[in-house]
Design an enzyme around this catalytic site. Structure first.
Site, short mmCIF file in Angstrom:
data_model
loop_
_atom_site.label_atom_id
_atom_site.label_comp_id
_atom_site.label_asym_id
_atom_site.label_seq_id
_atom_site.Cartn_x
_atom_site.Cartn_y
_atom_site.Cartn_z
N LYS A 16 0.90 -1.28 -0.02
CA LYS A 16 0.15 0.02 -0.08
C LYS A 16 0.86 1.37 -0.03
CE LYS A 16 -2.53 -0.76 3.47
NZ LYS A 16 -3.21 -0.21 4.83
N ARG A 91 -10.65 3.49 9.06
CA ARG A 91 -10.48 2.11 9.56
C ARG A 91 -11.77 1.35 10.07
NH1 ARG A 91 -5.17 0.53 9.97
NH2 ARG A 91 -3.87 2.28 10.58
N ARG A 130 11.62 -10.91 5.99
CA ARG A 130 12.69 -9.62 6.00
C ARG A 130 13.60 -9.71 6.98
NH1 ARG A 130 8.00 -5.09 6.52
NH2 ARG A 130 7.01 -5.21 4.77
N ARG A 163 13.17 -7.89 12.62
CA ARG A 163 12.34 -6.89 13.45
C ARG A 163 11.15 -7.63 14.28
NH1 ARG A 163 12.86 -1.98 9.43
NH2 ARG A 163 11.10 -3.37 8.43
N ARG A 174 -1.83 -8.83 13.30
CA ARG A 174 -2.13 -7.73 12.69
C ARG A 174 -3.15 -7.97 11.63
NH1 ARG A 174 3.25 -5.60 10.85
NH2 ARG A 174 2.12 -3.96 9.61
#
Ligand SMILES: [Zn+2]
Length: 224
Positions: A16, A91, A130, A163, A174
């Site tokens: 996004k 949201r 990642r 991370r 999430r």
């Protein structure tokens, strides 16, 4: 030329932010991300910004009226005169309603709501793979962009870490929140004929081309 008023929806890891930046450059409208706006309002010490910071400092969620107020203030600024690209807002259905009413009141309307779709497993793979180097923050991906030596940065040889936000469990949580909050918004905008779906499993440049083509068609229809 009419305004280009866009909302971007999609799970984390769907690209996004990247698409928003590309589109902002393509069409000359500001990319408005909720978190950045709240921070900016605090720094500018506007009345709403001060109110928002009181909630944030006490660890509370900033209430809808305050978030909506800050966003509307931002949409009223000069650079958003020809349009905007909202990312991270609305949201909730309440926020969507409030935004709709506020825009109506200013004789503005939404051009489209762009939904970037990607399956959960792909999102998890993209984010949890990642790795970031300790020294300079260079970013790798264990599958899609691996370093030459596993666990070491190609550029400075420092160790690569994952991370906390990128851990699978965190990403799954999430995603749960995303599905719970955003699926009603998808239906809401679909009913209003505003939703456009894009396959975010495709490469970024291809997704960008699809969005641009869809927006060009919308503008053509508008001008007929
Ligand atoms: Zn590095």
């Amino acid at each position: 030329m009419s305004e280009l008023n866009l909302i971007l929806l999609g799970p984390p890891g769907a690209g996004k932010g990247t698409q928003a930046d590309l589109l902002a450059g393509d069409f000359g409208v500001p990319h408005i991300a909720t978190g950045d706006i709240l921070r900016a309002a605090r720094e500018a010490q506007t009345e709403l910004g001060r109110l928002a910071s009181q909630f944030m400092e006490s660890g509370q969620l900033v209430p809808d009226e305050v978030v909506i107020g800050v966003i509307l203030e931002r949409l009223g600024q000069d650079d958003a005169r020809d349009g905007f690209l909202l990312d991270g807002f609305p949201r909730t259905l309440e926020q969507a309603d409030a935004l709709g009413h506020a825009l109506d009141g200013q004789d503005r309307g939404l051009t489209a709501v762009l939904l970037l779709e990607a399956p959960d497993d792909l999102v998890v793979k993209r984010i949890s793979g990642r790795r970031v180097c300790r020294k300079e923050g260079h970013v790798y991906h264990v599958d899609f962009d691996p370093p030459k030596n596993p666990g070491r940065c190609d550029r400075d040889g420092s160790e690569l870490d994952q991370r906390d936000d990128d851990r699978e469990q965190t990403v799954r949580r999430r995603l749960e929140v995303y599905h719970e909050q955003t699926e009603p918004l998808v239906a809401y905008y679909e009913e209003r004929g505003l939703l456009r779906r894009f396959d975010a499993t495709r490469p970024l440049a291809e997704v960008n081309a699809h969005i641009r083509a869809a927006l060009a068609t919308l503008r053509l229809e508008e001008s007929l």
